[in-house]
Design an enzyme around this catalytic site. Sequence first.
Site, mmCIF file in Angstrom:
data_model
loop_
_atom_site.group_PDB
_atom_site.id
_atom_site.type_symbol
_atom_site.label_atom_id
_atom_site.label_comp_id
_atom_site.label_asym_id
_atom_site.label_seq_id
_atom_site.Cartn_x
_atom_site.Cartn_y
_atom_site.Cartn_z
ATOM 1 N N ASP A 179 -6.977 -1.238 -4.906
ATOM 2 C CA ASP A 179 -8.070 -0.872 -3.991
ATOM 3 C C ASP A 179 -8.958 0.200 -4.618
ATOM 4 O O ASP A 179 -10.184 0.173 -4.467
ATOM 5 C CB ASP A 179 -7.502 -0.333 -2.667
ATOM 6 C CG ASP A 179 -6.729 -1.389 -1.896
ATOM 7 O OD1 ASP A 179 -7.076 -2.571 -2.025
ATOM 8 O OD2 ASP A 179 -5.789 -1.026 -1.175
ATOM 9 N N ASP A 202 0.859 -1.187 0.000
ATOM 10 C CA ASP A 202 0.000 0.000 0.000
ATOM 11 C C ASP A 202 0.892 1.233 0.000
ATOM 12 O O ASP A 202 1.962 1.229 0.607
ATOM 13 C CB ASP A 202 -0.903 0.014 1.237
ATOM 14 C CG ASP A 202 -1.966 -1.069 1.196
ATOM 15 O OD1 ASP A 202 -2.434 -1.392 0.093
ATOM 16 O OD2 ASP A 202 -2.324 -1.600 2.263
#
Length: 203
Positions: free
Chosen positions: A168, A139
Site C-alpha cells: 500500500d 495489513d
Amino acid sequence: MEKQETKETFLKKIKQNKEKLLPFILCAVAIISDQVTKAIVAANVAVGETSWSCFNGFFAITHRRNPGVAFSLGATWPLWMRKFIFIVIPILVIAYVIKLYMKSEELTKLQRWSICGVIGGGIGNLIDRTLWPHEGVIDFIDVQWFGWTESPFSFFRMDRFATFNVGDSFVVVCGAILIVTFLVMYAKQSKEAKKEKAAKKNK
C-alpha cells in the site's frame, strides 16, 4: 552508410529498452519487501494482536486481515464478486498499464520508476488476494489518527488510521509522485502554449 545507420538504430533500441526495463527493479523490490514483511508478521503475530508499538502508541505493528480493498471496502461482498473485482480486473488493468508503459516514449525516468512502484505494490496485494481469497490481504502498519471527534464525517473521527502494508505504501507514495510529475508537466506545457500563442499575436 546503411550498416552504420542500422547499427545506430539497434543501439538506440537497446538503450530505450534498458531505460524502460530498469525501473522494474523497483517493482521487484516492492513485491519482495511487501511479501517478506507480511510473512514475518503472519508467522510471529496472531491476527488481531499488536506485537510492538512506539512513540506512546503512535506507531504499532498489528496483524489484521482485509478481504476487501482500502478501508475494508467490499469486505462483505460474496467471494465470487471479490475474486472478479479484486483479482481479475486488477490483473487486466496491470497488464494494460504495462503495455502502455512499454509503448510510450514520452514518459520521464521519474514517471517510469513511479509507475513500476505502483505496479509492484499492487501485485503484492494481488498475491495475497489470490492465495488467501477468504482471509484477504495482510495489513500490519498501524498508526494513530488525529481523531477529529466533532467531524461530521466518520472517516475523520477515527482514533487510528486504517491498517495498511508495504505494498500500500508503494502504491500511495509512488502514485502521489506520479500525479505530481504529470501536474508539473501539464503546467509546463500550458505555459509554453501560452507563450507560443502570445508570440503569434505579437507577429
